[in-house]
Design a protein around this motif. Structure first.
Motif, mmCIF file in Angstrom:
data_model
loop_
_atom_site.group_PDB
_atom_site.id
_atom_site.type_symbol
_atom_site.label_atom_id
_atom_site.label_comp_id
_atom_site.label_asym_id
_atom_site.label_seq_id
_atom_site.Cartn_x
_atom_site.Cartn_y
_atom_site.Cartn_z
ATOM 1 N N SER A 4 0.725 5.936 -0.752
ATOM 2 C CA SER A 4 1.112 6.184 1.327
ATOM 3 C C SER A 4 0.486 7.256 1.953
ATOM 4 N N ASP A 5 -0.307 8.547 1.073
ATOM 5 C CA ASP A 5 -0.922 9.391 2.240
ATOM 6 C C ASP A 5 -2.140 8.747 3.044
ATOM 7 N N GLN A 62 0.806 -1.016 -0.066
ATOM 8 C CA GLN A 62 0.015 -0.208 0.071
ATOM 9 C C GLN A 62 1.198 1.300 0.152
ATOM 10 N N ARG A 63 1.896 1.443 0.741
ATOM 11 C CA ARG A 63 2.936 2.531 0.662
ATOM 12 C C ARG A 63 3.539 2.756 -0.842
ATOM 13 N N GLU A 64 3.400 1.335 -1.135
ATOM 14 C CA GLU A 64 4.111 2.074 -2.346
ATOM 15 C C GLU A 64 2.729 3.117 -2.958
ATOM 16 N N ILE A 80 -8.961 10.344 4.425
ATOM 17 C CA ILE A 80 -9.732 8.579 4.428
ATOM 18 C C ILE A 80 -7.851 8.077 4.472
ATOM 19 N N TRP A 81 -8.848 6.896 5.538
ATOM 20 C CA TRP A 81 -7.828 5.720 6.118
ATOM 21 C C TRP A 81 -7.833 4.380 5.462
ATOM 22 N N LEU A 82 -7.355 4.300 4.657
ATOM 23 C CA LEU A 82 -7.043 2.183 4.803
ATOM 24 C C LEU A 82 -7.499 1.442 5.626
ATOM 25 N N LEU A 83 -7.890 0.629 6.305
ATOM 26 C CA LEU A 83 -7.799 -0.464 7.685
ATOM 27 C C LEU A 83 -7.279 -0.803 7.174
ATOM 28 N N GLU A 84 -7.768 -2.176 6.471
ATOM 29 C CA GLU A 84 -8.172 -2.972 5.360
ATOM 30 C C GLU A 84 -8.287 -4.247 4.869
ATOM 31 N N ILE A 85 -7.210 -4.862 3.581
ATOM 32 C CA ILE A 85 -8.285 -5.701 2.686
ATOM 33 C C ILE A 85 -8.243 -6.791 2.950
ATOM 34 N N ASN A 86 -10.157 -7.181 2.555
ATOM 35 C CA ASN A 86 -9.731 -8.838 2.797
ATOM 36 C C ASN A 86 -10.281 -9.775 1.542
#
Length: 433
Positions: free
Chosen positions: A115-116, A110-112, A292-298
């Motif tokens: 990252s924001d 995700q950071r790639e 916006i924050w990405l918490l997790e991917i399922n």
């Protein structure tokens, strides 16, 4: 047209009924693989044994195996690419799935590209006496959140406010992480991993910056390289506590926030190389900072949302799972359901432990479901159950029943649930609070 044989890992009666309502279901034959009680068990994950038995069952089947699917988190989600590869059915690659499910690898990927939109994070060894010091060296300070590299639901996740909190969390993690790390490492051994990821195995944990806000889930799928977000579901919490009150579809987030989440979803899933499978991504929108924050991917549909899509769009989004597994463009309707809004409510008791002496009878449940058309009530406890023994509960409450309802607007939805909840009669003894 010959019928298609679709094998479902952990198939239970409720989901068989949902599957039989899908478009084209008259041409599908659904077969269960592995008993549902085993995949719902959140204490042990004998994934190697499950794979062996599933493979034996599938090898005994004399007709073509057209698809192998599931709708559960670990260990089902991680078993599917292995089973599909062995039997030549469709699935995303094991490596792309692990880029979602291996929490450290997922954050690195995700950071790639986004990252924001992710919190600060680092991996740590819970058995390392210097773990807290090393977390601080990475710029993470109290409060922060810790969880295993491969988590299962909210199990073994802790908010850390102090060194004492960290010590208590580490004690629990060191005691219990093996139940997850050993089966997850078995899966990792089957994948081609970069060296920096291979060294962070299932025995490691994550520390992350605390994030929060309006929580939601973007449901999506990948088909032949195209990423398609098709619905956003809000996660509404009870006031003043972290427990979920209900999931609501469709979302009431501002349109521009929803569109940005869809854009982020397409960007990250394309970068991961996820394809020919369903997924969902949990996000927060911090209204104060407008961030916006990405918490997790399922790597699956959210099972809790199946009835919501059926009520609003006309069919459970298991349609997505089955169509993709059969190599078909998903035939998912839009706004063709009976209701304009739908929710899954969590009927809870808070801050007490007790033994249940009464639950609503079948006759009472039937009467309530008839009084509120479209309603489905699923009890999660029975007489004699100690609340603290219920699986997959949070730290603040116990969910005694799930209630799926639909309505023409949000106000009617909440009012109908309030009326129904008053008539769900549980009784308790040996109350400790």
């Amino acid at each position: 047209m010959s019928d298609k044989n679709v094998f479902v890992v952990g198939l239970d009666a409720l989901n068989r009924k949902r599957l039989e309502h899908l478009r084209g279901a008259e041409h599908y034959r659904f077969h269960g693989v592995i008993e549902p009680s085993e995949v719902y068990d959140t204490e042990i994950f004998p994934i190697e044994d499950m794979l062996s038995r599933a493979e034996a069952q599938l090898n005994e089947f004399q007709d073509p195996i057209d698809a192998i699917v599931g709708y559960m988190d670990f260990p089902v989600s991680t078993m599917l690419p292995l089973l599909c590869e062995r039997f030549g059915t469709r699935s995303t690659s094991l490596e792309s799935l692990l880029k979602c499910e291996h929490k450290y690898w997922s954050r690195c990927v995700q950071r790639e590209v986004i990252s924001d939109y992710i919190p600060r994070f680092t991996a740590f060894d819970p058995f390392d006496d210097q773990a807290l010091h090393k977390i601080g060296e990475q710029g993470l300070y109290f409060p922060f959140f810790v969880k295993p590299i491969k988590s299962s639901g909210s199990r073994l996740g802790f908010r850390i406010e102090s060194p004492e909190d960290f010590e208590q969390a580490i004690s629990r993690l060191c005691e219990d992480i093996g139940t997850i790390s050993e089966p997850f490492n078995f899966v990792l051994d089957h994948a081609k991993l970069p060296e920096e990821v291979r060294s962070i195995d299932g025995g490691y944990c994550m520390a992350e910056e605390i994030i929060g806000g309006w929580q939601c889930t973007v449901e999506g799928y990948a088909f032949q390289g195209e990423i398609v977000p098709y619905g956003i579901v809000d996660s509404i919490r009870y006031p003043q506590v972290l427990s979920f009150f209900y999931y609501r579809y469709p979302s009431r987030l501002p349109d521009h926030i929803q569109e940005k989440m869809r854009e982020l979803t397409r960007q990250i899933m394309k970068h991961i190389g996820y394809d020919n499978a369903a997924f969902n991504i949990e996000y927060f929108w911090d209204e104060v900072q407008d961030r916006i924050w990405l918490l997790e991917i399922n790597t699956r549909i959210a099972q809790s949302h199946c009835d919501l899509f059926e009520k609003v769009d006309g069919v459970s989004h298991q349609q997505i799972t089955v169509d993709l597994a059969l190599g078909q463009l998903p035939d998912m309707p839009y706004r063709q359901g009976t209701f304009k809004v739908a929710a899954k409510f969590f009927y809870r008791v808070f801050f007490v432990d007790a033994t249940i002496t009464r639950v609503p009878t079948e006759e009472e449940i039937d009467a309530l479901e008839k009084a509120f058309p479209g309603t489905v009530i699923a009890l999660q406890a029975e007489i004699g159950t100690r609340l603290s023994s219920l699986p997959e509960q949070d730290s603040y409450s116990f969910a005694l029943a799930y209630v799926w309802m639909g309505a023409d607007d949000d106000t009617a939805l909440e009012e109908n649930y309030a009326q129904l909840a008053e008539q769900l009669h549980f009784e308790f003894e040996d109350i400790v609070g």
